[in-house]
Design an enzyme around this catalytic site. Structure first.
Site, PDB file in Angstrom:
ATOM      1  N   ASP A 149      70.433 168.949  44.080  1.00  0.00           N
ATOM      2  CA  ASP A 149      70.798 167.734  43.348  1.00  0.00           C
ATOM      3  C   ASP A 149      70.281 167.800  41.911  1.00  0.00           C
ATOM      4  O   ASP A 149      70.962 167.384  40.976  1.00  0.00           O
ATOM      5  CB  ASP A 149      70.229 166.501  44.052  1.00  0.00           C
ATOM      6  CG  ASP A 149      70.701 166.385  45.492  1.00  0.00           C
ATOM      7  OD1 ASP A 149      71.873 166.732  45.750  1.00  0.00           O
ATOM      8  OD2 ASP A 149      69.899 165.964  46.336  1.00  0.00           O
ATOM      9  N   HIS A 176      69.160 162.925  49.969  1.00  0.00           N
ATOM     10  CA  HIS A 176      69.942 164.141  49.722  1.00  0.00           C
ATOM     11  C   HIS A 176      71.349 164.015  50.295  1.00  0.00           C
ATOM     12  O   HIS A 176      71.884 164.952  50.866  1.00  0.00           O
ATOM     13  CB  HIS A 176      69.213 165.347  50.335  1.00  0.00           C
ATOM     14  CG  HIS A 176      69.855 166.671  50.040  1.00  0.00           C
ATOM     15  ND1 HIS A 176      70.124 167.110  48.762  1.00  0.00           N
ATOM     16  CD2 HIS A 176      70.286 167.655  50.873  1.00  0.00           C
ATOM     17  CE1 HIS A 176      70.688 168.309  48.817  1.00  0.00           C
ATOM     18  NE2 HIS A 176      70.800 168.660  50.084  1.00  0.00           N
TER      19      HIS A 176
END
Length: 312
Positions: A149, A176
């Site tokens: 990310d 996530h």
């Protein structure tokens, strides 16, 4: 699809992932095991960890095809020596993480565990519960790898800000998956004067990065190479922390008290014991404050789902 998990013995490579100027003779012995080493993420991750000069021993595990991967990367002329496999280590069902963590508790209870297996928002709590049952849970040594990310946020931000990506840093907090991923572009460096619409679009693209890759591969695959790269970056940071390199800070999904949720991704200082400090979130923009509140219900549900599964 099973995604790899890194395990590292207890004892950021930015753009130049392999810092070749390190002298292997002065570096401590560090063993890294990749669980799921024959898969789409595991193979390139095995390659990247074989190239890391901080790794002295590399062990590869999966349910099939691992000897070929070990033989392949074993021909690379770097410091680490690949070990052989135990092909019966895994079950190919929803309890794979549960079973793996039971094995970790038995065979390497003091390891740092880097969880890549999705959904990370749930698999990290599963791991914590299994380790608690085994009487060896150490919250400082369990990490959900959210580095992809961060990698995506940096890449997308650099493109819009027209700055060299190697100079960019963007913290990413929350979880996530989807809306639980919250990049803090207000804290990005170097700062750029981007409009609210652009920042909203960047946030959405970071959250949907996995879907973007799946669609680009016409549904025939997911993010494997970039995930392996991100996993190797975080593993390298952990190794540096273990080796006493100061001020190693990366974002990770860990046990946390900075929100009311028991697990949360934020900046973490890494050291000889794993997590040395979970850092505060810092100042948030109004948009980010809204995003933080919006992600909490979904992340809370994912955590509870993992805990329930582990205790079934």
């Amino acid at each position: 699809m099973f995604r790899s998990m890194l395990v590292r013995s207890s004892s950021s490579a930015k753009q130049s992932l392999i810092r070749r100027n390190l002298s292997s003779g002065s570096v401590p012995e560090r063993k890294v095991a990749i669980l799921g080493a024959a898969g789409g993420i595991g193979q390139p991750l095995a390659l990247l960890m074989k190239l890391n000069p901080l790794v002295s021993s590399l062990s590869l595990y999966d349910i099939a095809n691992t000897p070929g991967v070990a033989a392949d990367v074993g021909h690379i002329n770097t410091r680490s020596e690949p070990g052989m496999t135990r092909d019966d280590l895994f079950n190919i069902n929803a309890g794979i993480v549960k079973n793996l963590c039971s094995a970790i508790a038995k065979y390497c209870p003091h390891a740092l565990v880097n969880m890549i297996s999705n959904p990370v928002n749930s698999t990290v709590p599963i791991a914590a519960e299994i380790f608690k049952k085994a009487g060896m849970y150490d919250e400082k040594k369990l990490f959900g790898v959210t580095t992809l990310d961060v990698v995506r946020a940096k890449t997308f931000y650099a493109g819009k800000a027209n700055v060299p990506v190697a100079e960019v840093n963007v913290p990413v907090i929350g979880g996530h998956a989807g809306v639980t991923i919250l990049p803090l572009f207000s804290q990005a460096t170097p700062q750029a004067n981007l409009s609210g619409d652009v920042l909203t679009a960047l946030t959405k693209r970071t959250q949907d990065g996995g879907t973007e890759v799946v669609e680009a591969k016409a549904g025939k695959g997911s993010a494997t190479l970039s995930m392996a790269y991100a996993g190797a970056l975080f593993a390298d940071a952990c190794l540096k922390g273990l080796n006493g390199v100061p001020d190693v800070v990366e974002c990770s999904y860990v046990q946390s008290t900075i929100t009311e949720l028991p697990f949360f991704a934020s900046k973490v200082r890494l050291g000889k014991n794993g997590v040395e400090e979970v850092l505060d979130l810092g100042p948030l923009s109004d948009f980010e404050k809204e995003g933080l509140e919006a992600l909490k219900p979904e992340l809370k549900s994912s955590i509870e789902k993992g805990v329930k599964f582990a205790n079934q």
